[in-house]
Design a protein around this motif. Structure first.
Motif, short mmCIF file in Angstrom:
data_model
loop_
_atom_site.label_atom_id
_atom_site.label_comp_id
_atom_site.label_asym_id
_atom_site.label_seq_id
_atom_site.Cartn_x
_atom_site.Cartn_y
_atom_site.Cartn_z
N LEU A 176 63.05 -8.69 50.70
CA LEU A 176 64.36 -9.18 51.08
C LEU A 176 65.39 -8.27 50.43
CD1 LEU A 176 66.18 -11.45 52.31
CD2 LEU A 176 66.09 -12.55 50.09
N ILE A 177 66.23 -7.70 51.26
CA ILE A 177 67.22 -6.74 50.73
C ILE A 177 68.62 -7.36 50.88
CG2 ILE A 177 68.13 -4.37 50.91
CD1 ILE A 177 65.18 -4.10 50.65
N ILE A 178 69.35 -7.40 49.81
CA ILE A 178 70.74 -7.85 49.87
C ILE A 178 71.60 -6.73 49.28
CG2 ILE A 178 72.42 -9.59 49.11
CD1 ILE A 178 69.99 -11.51 48.78
N HIS A 179 72.58 -6.35 50.06
CA HIS A 179 73.39 -5.19 49.68
C HIS A 179 74.86 -5.58 49.86
CE1 HIS A 179 73.93 -0.78 49.52
NE2 HIS A 179 74.97 -1.04 50.28
N VAL A 180 75.60 -5.56 48.80
CA VAL A 180 77.02 -5.94 48.88
C VAL A 180 77.87 -4.85 48.22
CG1 VAL A 180 78.77 -7.68 48.28
CG2 VAL A 180 76.42 -8.40 48.72
N VAL A 181 78.87 -4.39 48.95
CA VAL A 181 79.81 -3.42 48.37
C VAL A 181 81.21 -4.02 48.44
CG1 VAL A 181 80.75 -1.08 48.53
CG2 VAL A 181 78.39 -1.49 49.17
N ASP A 182 81.82 -4.14 47.28
CA ASP A 182 83.19 -4.64 47.21
C ASP A 182 84.11 -3.41 47.17
OD1 ASP A 182 85.52 -5.95 46.76
OD2 ASP A 182 85.03 -6.64 44.74
N LYS A 183 84.80 -3.19 48.28
CA LYS A 183 85.56 -1.92 48.37
C LYS A 183 86.94 -1.99 47.70
CE LYS A 183 83.61 -0.73 52.87
NZ LYS A 183 83.92 -0.74 54.31
N ASN A 184 87.57 -3.15 47.83
CA ASN A 184 88.96 -3.22 47.39
C ASN A 184 89.18 -4.00 46.10
OD1 ASN A 184 89.94 -1.63 49.39
ND2 ASN A 184 90.43 -3.33 50.77
N GLY A 185 88.11 -4.57 45.58
CA GLY A 185 88.25 -5.34 44.33
C GLY A 185 88.63 -4.42 43.19
N PRO A 186 89.09 -5.00 42.07
CA PRO A 186 89.51 -4.15 40.94
C PRO A 186 88.35 -3.35 40.34
CG PRO A 186 89.51 -6.48 40.34
CD PRO A 186 89.27 -6.42 41.80
N LYS A 187 87.13 -3.87 40.49
CA LYS A 187 85.99 -3.18 39.86
C LYS A 187 85.15 -2.38 40.86
CE LYS A 187 85.48 -6.47 36.07
NZ LYS A 187 84.63 -7.47 35.46
N LYS A 188 85.44 -2.57 42.13
CA LYS A 188 84.68 -1.87 43.18
C LYS A 188 83.16 -1.95 42.94
CE LYS A 188 88.32 1.39 44.49
NZ LYS A 188 89.26 0.32 44.62
N SER A 189 82.67 -3.18 42.98
CA SER A 189 81.26 -3.38 42.63
C SER A 189 80.30 -3.07 43.78
CB SER A 189 81.05 -4.82 42.16
OG SER A 189 81.36 -5.71 43.19
N MET B 115 63.99 -7.97 46.64
CA MET B 115 63.04 -8.97 46.15
C MET B 115 61.83 -9.04 47.09
SD MET B 115 62.88 -11.06 43.58
CE MET B 115 64.55 -11.27 43.02
N PRO B 116 60.61 -8.86 46.55
CA PRO B 116 59.44 -8.99 47.42
C PRO B 116 59.40 -10.39 48.04
CG PRO B 116 58.82 -8.03 45.32
CD PRO B 116 60.23 -8.48 45.18
N MET B 117 59.09 -10.47 49.33
CA MET B 117 59.08 -11.76 50.02
C MET B 117 58.09 -12.74 49.38
SD MET B 117 61.40 -12.02 52.21
CE MET B 117 60.96 -13.59 52.89
N LYS B 118 56.99 -12.20 48.86
CA LYS B 118 56.00 -13.08 48.20
C LYS B 118 56.63 -13.79 47.01
CE LYS B 118 51.65 -10.93 49.45
NZ LYS B 118 50.52 -10.12 48.99
N VAL B 119 57.52 -13.08 46.32
CA VAL B 119 58.19 -13.68 45.17
C VAL B 119 59.13 -14.78 45.64
CG1 VAL B 119 59.72 -13.23 43.20
CG2 VAL B 119 57.99 -11.55 43.84
N VAL B 120 59.84 -14.49 46.73
CA VAL B 120 60.75 -15.49 47.30
C VAL B 120 59.96 -16.74 47.70
CG1 VAL B 120 62.43 -15.94 49.14
CG2 VAL B 120 62.33 -13.69 48.08
#
Lengths: 145, 210
Positions: B137-150, B156-161
């Motif tokens: 399971l891939i989760i990808h988040v880019v905060d472009k305009n926030g003060p920290k630009k995170s 996460m392996p699906m088996k773990v989920v």
């Protein structure tokens, strides 16, 4: 003279056994250095074997109280120290923040906690087997749930 | 007193003194040797798996936190902790914690779905991507305009989920997840980067973090 020799042998033998037992269990080391004027400097080496023995002389009601308060964490502590004993030397936690440095690690069968700070240093070394014994004794003293 | 007895006394005392000196030293040496046996290498024996967490703050005093935890130890200790929401290695989650989203239903849907990209949001402020790739399971988040630009990445392996959700409703089975995680190869689970902090959570066979 023969009697003296026998007595010396007996005393010597007892000392040898006591010495061997004491050192086999390892040593608890506490070093505290406060850098402020008049700050305390404590440097203590205590044979770890003395701790479980000394605990037998602590009144039981004190243990019951401690065990009652720490009850929910005792099984976790027990599992943790037992598990740590089987591991290689490990740096579990290390925190550096400017001049401050804290580290929790195991080294040569001992739990080692080191805190270095501009105000003072604290170094603590306790054999894991001693910690396990202490938890054991507190657990035994716990009042029934 | 005979000469034999007179000679015996100093000899006895001498040998006792010697024994006093040598035995504790021998015992010390044995203890040290025994204790140092497993300490030789950074790569653990028996293919032991280690979870590492590293947090580096680049601002101010450059704070660094490193945690190294063998999964086997965590697996043994967690069931023994019974405090607050954590009981027998399972953590209870309230629906209010996840804004009334049925996390279990969402994860179940992802688990049974085919591989692919499920959510892709590309905006001026954020980029969000949720996908299932190679049984991860891939989760990808880019905060472009926030003060920290995170920049957040979770892999996460699906088996773990699945193991996490194997407990009852409103519970996450942490011990089961750790158990499954132990069988996984070296992998980076979480990575967070912003202008001030770098956080990395990863799994490998080394007892020492890089």
């Amino acid at each position: 003279m023969m009697l003296l020799a026998k007595a010396a042998l007996g005393l010597g033998g007892t000392l040898v056994l006591a010495g061997a037992y004491t050192f086999r269990e390892g040593v608890i080391r506490v070093d505290v250095d406060e850098f402020r004027t008049g700050g305390s400097h404590i440097h203590m080496w205590v044979p770890a074997a003395m701790v479980p023995m000394a605990m037998h002389f602590v009144p039981k009601h004190h243990f019951r109280e401690a065990a009652g308060q720490a009850r929910e964490f005792l099984p976790a502590a027990h599992a943790l120290f037992k598990g740590m004993k089987k591991l290689p030397d490990t740096d579990f936690v290390e925190i550096k923040d400017g001049d401050q440095h804290a580290r929790i690690r195991t080294h040569d069968g001992k739990l080692q906690i080191d805190v270095e700070d501009p105000d003072g240093n604290v170094h603590l070394q306790v054999p894991l087997s001693t910690l396990d014994d202490v938890v054991d004794q507190i657990e035994e003293s716990a009042p029934p749930a | 007193m005979s000469h034999v007895n007179r000679a015996l006394i100093p000899k006895s005392l001498l040998s006792t003194g010697f024994a006093l000196l040598l035995l504790p030293a021998g015992a010390l040496a044995q203890t040290a040797a025994k204790a140092s046996q497993p300490a030789s290498s950074a790569t653990s024996e028996k293919g032991e798996r280690w979870l590492h967490v590293r947090v580096i703050c680049t601002q101010g005093k450059r704070e660094t936190v490193r945690v190294n935890m063998p999964l086997e130890l965590a697996e043994k200790v967690l069931p023994a902790v019974n405090h607050d929401r954590l009981h027998n290695g399972k953590v209870r989650i309230d629906s209010s914690d996840v804004n009334d989203v049925d996390l279990r239903a969402v994860m179940d849907a992802i688990r049974t779905a085919k591989e692919g990209e499920y959510v892709t949001v590309q905006g001026d402020d954020n980029d969000v991507r949720v996908a299932k790739e190679g049984n991860h399971l891939i989760i990808h988040v880019v905060d472009k305009n926030g003060p920290k630009k995170s920049h957040v990445e979770v892999k996460m392996p699906m088996k773990v989920v699945e193991a996490l959700l194997s407990a009852g409703k409103d519970e996450l089975d942490l011990v089961a997840a750790l158990h499954v995680l132990e069988a996984q190869g070296d992998t980076e689970l979480v990575s967070v980067k912003d202008s001030e902090n770098t956080v990395k959570v990863w799994l490998d066979s080394n007892s020492v973090a890089e």
